[in-house]
Write a protein that holds these residues in place. Structure first.
Motif, PDB file in Angstrom:
ATOM      1  N   UNK A 128       0.827  -1.197   0.000  1.00  0.00           N
ATOM      2  CA  UNK A 128       0.000   0.000   0.000  1.00  0.00           C
ATOM      3  C   UNK A 128       0.870   1.259   0.000  1.00  0.00           C
ATOM      4  N   UNK A 129       1.931   1.253   0.773  1.00  0.00           N
ATOM      5  CA  UNK A 129       2.823   2.424   0.802  1.00  0.00           C
ATOM      6  C   UNK A 129       3.499   2.621  -0.548  1.00  0.00           C
ATOM      7  N   UNK A 130       3.871   1.522  -1.191  1.00  0.00           N
ATOM      8  CA  UNK A 130       4.520   1.647  -2.493  1.00  0.00           C
ATOM      9  C   UNK A 130       3.558   2.187  -3.536  1.00  0.00           C
ATOM     10  N   UNK A 131       2.322   1.718  -3.529  1.00  0.00           N
ATOM     11  CA  UNK A 131       1.326   2.240  -4.472  1.00  0.00           C
ATOM     12  C   UNK A 131       1.064   3.725  -4.231  1.00  0.00           C
ATOM     13  N   UNK A 132       1.044   4.119  -2.954  1.00  0.00           N
ATOM     14  CA  UNK A 132       0.785   5.520  -2.632  1.00  0.00           C
ATOM     15  C   UNK A 132       1.900   6.433  -3.127  1.00  0.00           C
ATOM     16  N   UNK A 133       3.128   5.907  -3.205  1.00  0.00           N
ATOM     17  CA  UNK A 133       4.266   6.728  -3.595  1.00  0.00           C
ATOM     18  C   UNK A 133       4.603   6.632  -5.078  1.00  0.00           C
ATOM     19  N   UNK A 134       3.949   5.743  -5.811  1.00  0.00           N
ATOM     20  CA  UNK A 134       4.291   5.509  -7.212  1.00  0.00           C
ATOM     21  C   UNK A 134       3.611   6.546  -8.102  1.00  0.00           C
ATOM     22  N   UNK A 135       4.373   7.409  -8.787  1.00  0.00           N
ATOM     23  CA  UNK A 135       3.739   8.439  -9.630  1.00  0.00           C
ATOM     24  C   UNK A 135       2.985   7.883 -10.818  1.00  0.00           C
ATOM     25  N   UNK A 136       3.253   6.620 -11.179  1.00  0.00           N
ATOM     26  CA  UNK A 136       2.547   6.017 -12.310  1.00  0.00           C
ATOM     27  C   UNK A 136       1.206   5.425 -11.905  1.00  0.00           C
ATOM     28  N   UNK A 137       0.926   5.332 -10.617  1.00  0.00           N
ATOM     29  CA  UNK A 137      -0.321   4.726 -10.163  1.00  0.00           C
ATOM     30  C   UNK A 137      -1.505   5.648 -10.401  1.00  0.00           C
ATOM     31  N   UNK A 138      -2.669   5.058 -10.648  1.00  0.00           N
ATOM     32  CA  UNK A 138      -3.882   5.821 -10.912  1.00  0.00           C
ATOM     33  C   UNK A 138      -4.373   6.526  -9.651  1.00  0.00           C
ATOM     34  N   UNK A 139      -5.017   7.689  -9.858  1.00  0.00           N
ATOM     35  CA  UNK A 139      -5.493   8.486  -8.730  1.00  0.00           C
ATOM     36  C   UNK A 139      -6.498   7.724  -7.872  1.00  0.00           C
ATOM     37  N   UNK A 140      -7.378   6.948  -8.530  1.00  0.00           N
ATOM     38  CA  UNK A 140      -8.402   6.227  -7.772  1.00  0.00           C
ATOM     39  C   UNK A 140      -7.777   5.198  -6.831  1.00  0.00           C
ATOM     40  N   UNK A 141      -6.705   4.550  -7.287  1.00  0.00           N
ATOM     41  CA  UNK A 141      -6.028   3.577  -6.436  1.00  0.00           C
ATOM     42  C   UNK A 141      -5.376   4.284  -5.257  1.00  0.00           C
ATOM     43  N   UNK A 142      -4.721   5.394  -5.527  1.00  0.00           N
ATOM     44  CA  UNK A 142      -4.052   6.106  -4.445  1.00  0.00           C
ATOM     45  C   UNK A 142      -5.053   6.686  -3.450  1.00  0.00           C
ATOM     46  N   UNK A 143      -6.225   7.104  -3.928  1.00  0.00           N
ATOM     47  CA  UNK A 143      -7.265   7.570  -3.002  1.00  0.00           C
ATOM     48  C   UNK A 143      -7.738   6.431  -2.103  1.00  0.00           C
ATOM     49  N   UNK A 144      -7.887   5.240  -2.681  1.00  0.00           N
ATOM     50  CA  UNK A 144      -8.286   4.085  -1.874  1.00  0.00           C
ATOM     51  C   UNK A 144      -7.218   3.740  -0.845  1.00  0.00           C
ATOM     52  N   UNK A 145      -5.949   3.859  -1.239  1.00  0.00           N
ATOM     53  CA  UNK A 145      -4.861   3.595  -0.302  1.00  0.00           C
ATOM     54  C   UNK A 145      -4.894   4.600   0.846  1.00  0.00           C
ATOM     55  N   UNK A 146      -5.062   5.877   0.513  1.00  0.00           N
ATOM     56  CA  UNK A 146      -5.096   6.903   1.565  1.00  0.00           C
ATOM     57  C   UNK A 146      -6.252   6.685   2.522  1.00  0.00           C
ATOM     58  N   UNK A 147      -7.362   6.149   2.009  1.00  0.00           N
ATOM     59  CA  UNK A 147      -8.500   5.907   2.883  1.00  0.00           C
ATOM     60  C   UNK A 147      -8.196   4.853   3.936  1.00  0.00           C
ATOM     61  N   UNK A 148      -7.230   3.968   3.649  1.00  0.00           N
ATOM     62  CA  UNK A 148      -6.845   2.962   4.629  1.00  0.00           C
ATOM     63  C   UNK A 148      -5.938   3.558   5.699  1.00  0.00           C
ATOM     64  N   UNK A 149      -5.059   4.476   5.305  1.00  0.00           N
ATOM     65  CA  UNK A 149      -4.124   5.068   6.259  1.00  0.00           C
ATOM     66  C   UNK A 149      -4.739   6.242   7.017  1.00  0.00           C
ATOM     67  N   UNK A 150      -5.582   7.028   6.304  1.00  0.00           N
ATOM     68  CA  UNK A 150      -6.173   8.216   6.922  1.00  0.00           C
ATOM     69  C   UNK A 150      -7.565   8.423   6.333  1.00  0.00           C
TER      70      UNK A 150
END
Length: 472
Positions: A444-466
């Motif tokens: 999850x941390x790697x997906x959150x930091x990857x600039x190539x990852x889609x915004x929707x995925x990173x939003x879902x990741x952030x919802x788990x952490x915060x």
């Protein structure tokens, strides 16, 4: 393009071809030589069932990075003799897209390969689009001469250049080249852009193709004439009928839908179904059994346009029938039925897997319906589809259905889905994967930091952490 040969799902190659998260995890644990060979096999022999909608490029590019893989096999694939003999985009598109992602991750060798292929390769336009997103201005300007050299200074060559500039997916290189002070570059590209704009304006003023007269009879005749010429026009004809038909025309439309010639009959069926005519369902039932395949298929398609309660009730009666109409009724219940229809949807799902296999197109709405209706006893067949299907989009929809039906999903398939090739599947996993697994938090941390990852995925990741930050 030939149908790809997919290896069994229990093999490393089969997992990578399917784009499953377990493919990455197994490749990282396998001998590096074996993993790189399987990866190159996938990139140079595109395994996707539909290369235009399924994702694999970012998935394979990330694995190249993790394995520190070289690009020799991709280079050989791009510059072999088949590049001239088999110029289809499907042969080289995946390899070029993988190189594009690798270039965005800082792989200079991938950037140089893209530049070289854009200058000399057959599918140069795809490579140029990849470079338009990732290369600097100097790198793109250096490609102006070799690209423009593909278009001879003849009326035909200039017309082809104008069409290429007009239809370019990424306009950045052409804008840069239009500013070039050289007459043979800047002036020529500017002229091509102007011609392309003029051509587009002309096409808008003079739309091609025959058009029907504006009466019900004329539209029905137009639909019939189209079928006789080998073109099915009943869908656009039905839209035209919506604009011109009046209550006085209903007897003609009903009569045509019952006994008219095939093209006109199909148009009338679609119109009556779309308008919710009280006789439409009976007419569809009759037409679905017609010896004419055109009429039978149009009847099923017309039924699927209906969304009222009467259509739902009729679907419950038809779902037990064999053939296309019964299958369509089951799909209708999957999309719009209620909890009382769970048994019919589950039966249709099992039947489709048994008779057509785990890649059947009919599975898409049935899988969605199993999840929407929360059919818990569908979980075993959904897990089978997830493991075996070669269609990554179907696997993603199956993962969503499992999240709603299978209590073990969060600690099972959701974990591997974090490495899946489809961003929608990674998003589902980011929302559901059990963080008790040590791999999950790190991924999850790697997906959150990857600039190539889609915004929707990173939003879902952030919802788990915060969760509060994701809601803002």
């Amino acid at each position: 393009m030939f149908e790809p040969v997919i290896a069994p799902s229990g093999t490393l190659l089969g997992l990578l071809q399917r784009g499953r998260g377990d493919g990455t995890l197994h490749a990282l644990a396998a001998p590096r030589t074996e993993a790189l060979a399987a990866l190159a096999h996938c990139v140079t022999g595109d395994p996707r069932r539909d290369w235009q909608v399924e994702n694999r490029s970012l998935y394979y590019a990330r694995l190249y990075l993790d394995l520190h893989g070289g690009l020799g096999e991709i280079e050989a694939h791009l510059f072999c003799a088949a590049d001239v003999l088999e110029p289809e985009e499907s042969r080289t598109g995946l390899a070029l897209a993988v190189l594009g992602h690798l270039a965005s991750y800082g792989r200079e060798d991938a950037l140089l390969l893209l530049r070289r292929y854009a200058a000399t390769g057959t599918n140069w336009a795809w490579a140029l689009d990849e470079l338009a997103l990732r290369d600097d201005d100097a790198g793109l300007r250096a490609l102006a001469a070799p690209v423009l050299g593909r278009f001879p200074r003849t009326p035909e060559g200039d017309a082809e250049l104008a069409a290429t500039v007009r239809d370019a997916f990424e306009p950045r290189p052409w804008r840069l080249w239009a500013e070039d002070p050289r007459e043979e570059v800047g002036a020529r590209v500017r002229a091509a852009r102007e011609q392309g704009s003029f051509d587009r304006w002309q096409r808008q003023l003079r739309p091609a193709g025959p058009r029907p007269g504006w009466s019900v009879r004329a539209i029905l005749d137009w639909a019939q004439d189209g079928l006789e010429r080998g073109t099915e026009l009943y869908a656009p004809a039905a839209r035209c009928l919506t604009a011109v038909a009046t209550p006085e025309d209903r007897p003609l439309l009903v009569r045509t839908a019952r006994t008219g010639p095939d093209g006109a009959r199909c148009a009338a069926l679609h119109h009556l179904a779309g308008s919710g005519d009280p006789e439409a369902l009976d007419l569809i039932e009759t037409a679905a059994g017609d010896p004419s395949r055109t009429v039978a298929e149009a009847a099923v398609a017309a039924f699927e346009r209906m969304c009222g309660e009467a259509a739902i009730e009729r679907a419950r009666r038809w779902a037990h029938r064999p053939g296309a109409l019964g299958a369509s009724a089951a799909r209708t219940l999957a999309c719009r039925g209620t909890a009382r229809d769970a048994g019919l949807v589950l039966g249709a799902l099992r039947k489709a897997v048994r008779e057509e296999g785990p890649d059947a197109a009919a599975l898409y709405p049935l899988v969605d319906g199993a999840g929407r209706l929360g059919i818990a006893c569908a979980a075993p067949v959904l897990r089978h589809i997830y493991r075996e299907t070669a269609a990554s989009q179907l696997r993603g929809r199956t993962a969503r259905a499992l999240a709603a039906t299978d209590p073990s999903f969060a600690s099972g398939f959701a974990v591997e889905c974090l490495w899946d090739c489809e961003e929608t599947t990674r998003e589902i996993a980011a929302l559901h994967a059990e963080t008790g697994d040590a791999r999950v938090a790190e991924r999850l941390r790697r997906l959150a930091a990857d600039p190539a990852e889609e915004d929707e995925v990173q939003s879902a990741v952030r919802s788990r952490f915060d969760p509060d930050a994701a809601a803002r």
